[in-house]
Write an enzyme that holds these catalytic residues in place. Structure first.
Site, mmCIF file in Angstrom:
data_model
loop_
_atom_site.group_PDB
_atom_site.id
_atom_site.type_symbol
_atom_site.label_atom_id
_atom_site.label_comp_id
_atom_site.label_asym_id
_atom_site.label_seq_id
_atom_site.Cartn_x
_atom_site.Cartn_y
_atom_site.Cartn_z
ATOM 1 N N ALA A 138 -22.900 -0.845 22.684
ATOM 2 C CA ALA A 138 -22.613 -0.080 23.903
ATOM 3 C C ALA A 138 -22.854 -0.958 25.125
ATOM 4 O O ALA A 138 -23.659 -1.884 25.104
ATOM 5 C CB ALA A 138 -23.494 1.165 23.954
ATOM 6 N N GLY A 183 -23.813 -0.395 18.293
ATOM 7 C CA GLY A 183 -22.525 0.273 18.150
ATOM 8 C C GLY A 183 -21.433 -0.625 17.616
ATOM 9 O O GLY A 183 -20.471 -0.150 17.018
ATOM 10 N N GLU A 186 -21.893 -0.411 13.978
ATOM 11 C CA GLU A 186 -21.483 0.942 13.585
ATOM 12 C C GLU A 186 -19.962 1.057 13.558
ATOM 13 O O GLU A 186 -19.405 1.764 12.707
ATOM 14 C CB GLU A 186 -22.100 1.960 14.550
ATOM 15 C CG GLU A 186 -23.609 2.088 14.358
ATOM 16 C CD GLU A 186 -24.269 2.964 15.405
ATOM 17 O OE1 GLU A 186 -25.006 3.903 15.030
ATOM 18 O OE2 GLU A 186 -24.056 2.711 16.608
ATOM 19 N N GLU A 207 -31.569 -0.891 17.673
ATOM 20 C CA GLU A 207 -31.822 0.201 18.611
ATOM 21 C C GLU A 207 -33.290 0.559 18.787
ATOM 22 O O GLU A 207 -33.712 0.906 19.898
ATOM 23 C CB GLU A 207 -31.038 1.457 18.176
ATOM 24 C CG GLU A 207 -29.561 1.428 18.528
ATOM 25 C CD GLU A 207 -28.709 0.753 17.470
ATOM 26 O OE1 GLU A 207 -27.475 0.867 17.539
ATOM 27 O OE2 GLU A 207 -29.290 0.105 16.569
#
Length: 334
Positions: A138, A183, A186, A207
């Site tokens: 992100a 992310g 992911e 994270e």
């Protein structure tokens, strides 16, 4: 003089020189492609000379393709088609029909929606528009200025986008040629297969070091991929892996050769897949994807239900005829 010097080089040095030349040429081409994409943060591009293979390119080079609100935004406006395409009424992705400019199908979710209903796409490769990159997660700079409502919307859009990617009917390959963190990883986990470049050194879910947990499917998809213990190990420690370490533990499925890239290996795999019957590929993915939620007997029933319709397709008849004639089959997805 150049010829004499090249002969004096060891084979390993020659391979390095060739690899550097190829990468330099690819960098020039990809930079030109990225510039032509204008402000699109994601766009679709059919792979030239490889019918049925399409690339979804992430195009935020300055931010290492960090996921932004704009990248996830669904655009309602379409760029006008060129005159020839408009007269034929064709908007598909197939190079045999029309090669779209990046400005036509923009932003990540819109690209996925297009692929989902495009019958000419047989394999999708998710990659960066620039060399040595994938997705750094992100956009933390953007995130710092977002309101609570914007964060909630961003997470909902990201969940929808990765869910769409995971559920695409065609095989998907993540070509990881640079950092895949948070992310970004992911995103890779939502693909069917992951290929990492040999020199990649940053793959992981860090994270918990930032006071949060993976919030775009990392706790769920990584656990389904590796099992409870390995997923807990990677997430609890926030370990950052090299391509080789990620391959050893099972996070990535392939690592490119030292002189190649993840995109090179992904194209090799995609070529093998796209040569097969499109309807069979879709049915196989459908049957395999249901395994985690079905018991064995129910799974066998679903496999049979997916198998049965293929017996009556033109591609099945073509495969049998090609076998009889000792030639390669020509599949049309019919």
């Amino acid at each position: 003089m150049i010829v004499v010097a090249s002969r004096a080089l060891a084979p390993s040095a020659l391979r390095s020189v060739r690899a550097a030349t190829v990468n330099a040429r690819r960098r020039c081409l990809q930079t030109a492609a990225a510039e032509s994409a204008g402000t699109a943060e994601a766009y679709l591009e059919p792979v030239q000379g490889r019918p049925g293979i399409v690339s979804l390119l992430l195009n935020r080079p300055k931010a290492k393709n960090a996921i932004s609100m704009k990248l996830l935004k669904v655009r309602s406006r379409r760029a006008p088609l060129n005159r020839a395409s408009r007269s034929r009424g064709r908007t598909g992705l197939s190079p045999s029909r029309r090669t779209p400019t990046p400005s036509v199908y923009q932003e990540f979710q819109e690209c996925l929606d297009k692929v989902q209903f495009d019958k000419d796409t047989r394999v999708l490769i998710v990659r960066s528009s620039t060399v040595g990159s994938f997705c750094a997660g992100a956009d933390l700079i953007e995130r710092a200025s977002m309101s609570k409502a914007q964060v909630d919307k961003f997470l909902l859009d990201l969940r929808r986008a990765l869910g769409t990617l995971e559920r695409l009917p065609v095989p998907t390959i993540a070509a990881i040629d640079g950092p895949a963190l948070g992310g970004g990883l992911e995103l890779g986990l939502a693909c069917d297969l992951r290929v990492a470049g040999h020199s990649v050194t940053k793959i992981g879910l860090p994270e918990v070091k930032l006071g949060i947990i993976p919030g775009a499917g990392g706790t769920q998809r990584l656990t389904r991929l590796l099992g409870l213990a390995k997923a807990k190990d990677l997430i609890f420690t926030a370990r950052i892996m090299t391509a080789q370490e990620a391959h050893q533990i099972g996070v990535v499925d392939y690592v490119s050769d030292p002189e190649g890239t993840a995109v090179d290996k992904a194209l090799e795999l995609a070529a093998q897949m796209s040569a097969n019957a499109p309807l069979a590929l879709k049915a196989a993915k459908q049957a395999i994807s249901r395994v985690p939620e079905l018991g064995l007997e129910s799974g066998l029933d679903f496999e049979r239900a997916s198998y049965e319709p293929l017996l009556h397709t033109k591609d099945r008849l073509e495969a049998l005829q090609a076998f009889k004639e000792k030639r390669a089959p020509v599949f049309k997805g019919e």
